[in-house]
Design an enzyme around this catalytic site. Structure first.
Site, PDB file in Angstrom:
ATOM      1  N   ASP A 169       0.863  -1.083   0.068  1.00 54.16           N
ATOM      2  CA  ASP A 169       0.210   0.143   0.077  1.00 54.16           C
ATOM      3  C   ASP A 169       0.881   1.211  -0.053  1.00 54.16           C
ATOM      4  O   ASP A 169       1.685   1.674   0.825  1.00 54.16           O
ATOM      5  CB  ASP A 169      -0.913  -0.191   1.188  1.00 54.16           C
ATOM      6  CG  ASP A 169      -1.849   1.117   1.250  1.00 54.16           C
ATOM      7  OD1 ASP A 169      -1.572   2.216   0.249  1.00 54.16           O
ATOM      8  OD2 ASP A 169      -2.724   1.149   2.061  1.00 54.16           O
ATOM      9  N   ASN A 181       3.568   4.785 -11.661  1.00 55.74           N
ATOM     10  CA  ASN A 181       2.331   4.767 -12.388  1.00 55.74           C
ATOM     11  C   ASN A 181       1.055   4.941 -11.491  1.00 55.74           C
ATOM     12  O   ASN A 181       0.057   5.587 -11.780  1.00 55.74           O
ATOM     13  CB  ASN A 181       2.342   3.625 -13.287  1.00 55.74           C
ATOM     14  CG  ASN A 181       0.874   3.240 -13.652  1.00 55.74           C
ATOM     15  OD1 ASN A 181       0.189   4.148 -14.490  1.00 55.74           O
ATOM     16  ND2 ASN A 181       0.097   2.441 -13.138  1.00 55.74           N
ATOM     17  N   TYR A 185      -6.157  16.480  -6.918  1.00 57.25           N
ATOM     18  CA  TYR A 185      -5.413  15.709  -7.972  1.00 57.25           C
ATOM     19  C   TYR A 185      -4.511  16.500  -9.034  1.00 57.25           C
ATOM     20  O   TYR A 185      -3.498  16.020  -9.340  1.00 57.25           O
ATOM     21  CB  TYR A 185      -6.626  14.765  -8.538  1.00 57.25           C
ATOM     22  CG  TYR A 185      -6.236  13.908  -9.703  1.00 57.25           C
ATOM     23  CD1 TYR A 185      -5.734  12.360  -9.311  1.00 57.25           C
ATOM     24  CD2 TYR A 185      -6.299  14.459 -11.053  1.00 57.25           C
ATOM     25  CE1 TYR A 185      -5.511  11.712 -10.605  1.00 57.25           C
ATOM     26  CE2 TYR A 185      -5.774  13.355 -12.152  1.00 57.25           C
ATOM     27  CZ  TYR A 185      -5.344  12.178 -11.794  1.00 57.25           C
ATOM     28  OH  TYR A 185      -4.925  11.345 -12.656  1.00 57.25           O
ATOM     29  N   LYS A 200      -0.566  16.158  -9.815  1.00 60.03           N
ATOM     30  CA  LYS A 200       0.024  15.991 -11.208  1.00 60.03           C
ATOM     31  C   LYS A 200       0.772  16.966 -11.778  1.00 60.03           C
ATOM     32  O   LYS A 200       1.790  16.644 -12.424  1.00 60.03           O
ATOM     33  CB  LYS A 200      -1.147  15.520 -12.230  1.00 60.03           C
ATOM     34  CG  LYS A 200      -1.846  14.352 -11.832  1.00 60.03           C
ATOM     35  CD  LYS A 200      -1.190  13.335 -11.629  1.00 60.03           C
ATOM     36  CE  LYS A 200      -1.884  11.846 -11.597  1.00 60.03           C
ATOM     37  NZ  LYS A 200      -0.926  10.486 -11.492  1.00 60.03           N
TER      38      LYS A 200
HETATM   39  N1  LIG Z   1      -7.180   6.543 -17.028  1.00 63.23           N
HETATM   40  C1  LIG Z   1      -6.868   7.721 -17.347  1.00 63.23           C
HETATM   41  O1  LIG Z   1      -8.026   8.526 -17.825  1.00 63.23           O
HETATM   42  C2  LIG Z   1      -5.956   8.584 -16.821  1.00 63.23           C
HETATM   43  C3  LIG Z   1      -5.761   9.810 -17.473  1.00 63.23           C
HETATM   44  C4  LIG Z   1      -4.543  10.403 -16.926  1.00 63.23           C
HETATM   45  C5  LIG Z   1      -3.681   9.722 -15.985  1.00 63.23           C
HETATM   46  N2  LIG Z   1      -3.912   8.639 -15.582  1.00 63.23           N
HETATM   47  C6  LIG Z   1      -2.971   8.378 -14.344  1.00 63.23           C
HETATM   48  O2  LIG Z   1      -2.611   6.873 -14.881  1.00 63.23           O
HETATM   49  C7  LIG Z   1      -2.144   6.304 -13.550  1.00 63.23           C
HETATM   50  C8  LIG Z   1      -2.672   4.992 -13.829  1.00 63.23           C
HETATM   51  O3  LIG Z   1      -3.990   4.882 -13.524  1.00 63.23           O
HETATM   52  P1  LIG Z   1      -4.992   3.919 -14.561  1.00 63.23           P
HETATM   53  O4  LIG Z   1      -5.585   4.670 -15.559  1.00 63.23           O
HETATM   54  O5  LIG Z   1      -3.908   2.830 -14.951  1.00 63.23           O
HETATM   55  O6  LIG Z   1      -5.980   3.401 -13.462  1.00 63.23           O
HETATM   56  P2  LIG Z   1      -6.088   2.070 -12.934  1.00 63.23           P
HETATM   57  O7  LIG Z   1      -6.561   1.148 -13.851  1.00 63.23           O
HETATM   58  O8  LIG Z   1      -7.230   2.359 -11.746  1.00 63.23           O
HETATM   59  O9  LIG Z   1      -4.897   1.531 -12.044  1.00 63.23           O
HETATM   60  C9  LIG Z   1      -4.517   2.373 -11.046  1.00 63.23           C
HETATM   61  C10 LIG Z   1      -3.324   1.659 -10.254  1.00 63.23           C
HETATM   62  O10 LIG Z   1      -2.829   2.146  -9.007  1.00 63.23           O
HETATM   63  C11 LIG Z   1      -2.809   1.281  -8.126  1.00 63.23           C
HETATM   64  N3  LIG Z   1      -2.942   1.893  -6.841  1.00 63.23           N
HETATM   65  C12 LIG Z   1      -3.923   2.940  -6.512  1.00 63.23           C
HETATM   66  N4  LIG Z   1      -3.707   3.147  -5.076  1.00 63.23           N
HETATM   67  C13 LIG Z   1      -2.774   2.373  -4.568  1.00 63.23           C
HETATM   68  C14 LIG Z   1      -2.047   2.444  -3.310  1.00 63.23           C
HETATM   69  N5  LIG Z   1      -2.507   3.054  -2.230  1.00 63.23           N
HETATM   70  N6  LIG Z   1      -0.913   1.616  -3.177  1.00 63.23           N
HETATM   71  C15 LIG Z   1      -0.634   0.748  -4.345  1.00 63.23           C
HETATM   72  N7  LIG Z   1      -1.038   0.967  -5.697  1.00 63.23           N
HETATM   73  C16 LIG Z   1      -2.156   1.702  -5.741  1.00 63.23           C
HETATM   74  C17 LIG Z   1      -3.944   0.424  -8.205  1.00 63.23           C
HETATM   75  O11 LIG Z   1      -3.480  -0.992  -7.585  1.00 63.23           O
HETATM   76  P3  LIG Z   1      -4.652  -1.506  -6.350  1.00 63.23           P
HETATM   77  O12 LIG Z   1      -5.689  -1.123  -6.306  1.00 63.23           O
HETATM   78  O13 LIG Z   1      -4.361  -3.062  -6.610  1.00 63.23           O
HETATM   79  O14 LIG Z   1      -3.678  -1.224  -5.096  1.00 63.23           O
HETATM   80  C18 LIG Z   1      -3.824   0.125  -9.902  1.00 63.23           C
HETATM   81  O15 LIG Z   1      -2.905  -0.817 -10.118  1.00 63.23           O
HETATM   82  C19 LIG Z   1      -2.601   6.879 -12.401  1.00 63.23           C
HETATM   83  O16 LIG Z   1      -1.321   7.772 -11.862  1.00 63.23           O
HETATM   84  C20 LIG Z   1      -3.658   8.147 -13.034  1.00 63.23           C
HETATM   85  O17 LIG Z   1      -3.735   9.346 -12.337  1.00 63.23           O
HETATM   86  C21 LIG Z   1      -5.130   8.021 -15.675  1.00 63.23           C
END
Ligand SMILES: NC(=O)c1ccc[n+]([C@@H]2O[C@H](COP(=O)([O-])OP(=O)(O)OC[C@H]3O[C@@H](n4cnc5c(N)ncnc54)[C@H](OP(=O)(O)O)[C@@H]3O)[C@@H](O)[C@H]2O)c1
Length: 273
Positions: free
Chosen positions: A67, A91, A156, A160
């Protein structure tokens, strides 16, 4: 500066590897032959991905659940990584709904920890080794939200922005060492991000042209870090938004409907995730 290492000697540490962008990077880097250290909280998801990668791509995979909001757990994670980390994909991330003053402090603190502190803590732990070995790649997954108009009560976007600037700062500190650092700033990307945030219904009404698939995002990020780019905004539409938001005068920014909408659960922040 040394030449690129034998991929099997440079391990890739990926945070948030249990889904979305992190999972896609794990598969992408395994295909390139890099052994992996995968971390996130959901052990079952990490184990299943690791098994799939070992059998399909034949690279070594270590799974270390953590975590990342827990500072002691992050320190234990760092100590437990005994392999040479040559690639760091910072990430892991999420957003919380609601307004800052209405939320529990621990909820706000944890998200800032994961988005802001953890990437620089892991960089501090692993980039010196990359510099010493003369090669390294760091991708900090930020967001287009780093550049969008400020919304009320959501940290957020500010977190970022911090990640983009800290990423650029680190990149300049290690310039010429063979280590490249890139802030990857995606817009809407098809992952579980909006399910975790709880605004899937709202974002599914966004036009399709605003969305990008995860593979094009991660490929753009990898090309950018290989070329030594400080910032990568994947996709023409997102690039156009970034330019627009960067040149927009403050008085227009303050009058936009999005600058009066609630932060992370409203369309404004979701428009850039
Ligand atoms: N999807 C979009 O539209 C988008 C756009 C811009 C930027 N982003 C960025 O991309 C990155 C990845 O997000 P994603 O889109 O791939 O979303 P996602 O599918 O929800 O993945 C998020 C990941 O972060 C992990 N995570 C969250 N809280 C955590 C914690 N406390 N400790 C350890 N791991 C944690 C989750 O794993 P667990 O829940 O298993 O811990 C999961 O593997 C993020 O930084 C997000 O801000 C996403």
């Amino acid at each position: 500066m040394k030449s690129d290492p034998d991929p099997s000697q440079a391990w890739a540490l990926i945070t948030g590897a249990s889904s979305g962008i992190g999972e896609a990077y794990a598969i992408f880097l395994a295909k390139l032959g890099y052994p992996l250290v995968l971390t996130a909280r959901r052990l079952d998801r990490l184990e299943s991905l690791a098994g799939e990668i070992r059998s399909n791509h034949g690279v070594q995979v270590q799974v270390l659940p953590c975590d990342l909001a827990d500072r002691d757990a992050v320190e234990e994670l760092i100590v437990s990584i005994e392999v040479p980390v040559g690639i760091l994909i910072n990430n892991a991330g999420y957003a919380v709904p609601g307004l800052f003053l209405g939320n529990q402090w621990t909820l706000e603190r944890d998200v800032l920890e994961v988005l802001g502190i953890v990437p620089i803590r892991l960089s501090h732990a692993f980039v010196p080794g990359m510099v010493e070995r003369g090669w390294g790649r760091v991708i900090n997954v930020s967001s287009l939200a780093a550049f969008t108009p400020v919304t009320p009560g959501g940290y957020y976007g500010p977190a970022k922005t911090f990640l983009v600037r800290s990423s650029r700062s680190l990149g300049r500190e290690v310039a010429g060492s063979g280590v490249h650092v890139t802030a990857l700033c995606p817009g809407f990307t098809r992952t579980e991000f909006h399910d975790a945030l709880g605004n899937r219904d709202k974002v599914d009404r966004m036009p399709r042209w605003m969305w990008k698939d995860v593979d094009s995002v991660i490929t753009a990020g990898w090309k950018a870090v290989e070329r030594g780019r400080e910032v990568c905004v994947p996709g023409l539409i997102n690039k156009a938004f970034r330019i627009l938001f960067t040149i927009m005068p403050g008085w227009i920014d303050r009058r936009l409907p999005m600058s009066r909408m609630q932060g992370n659960s409203g369309q404004s922040e979701s428009a850039s995730s």
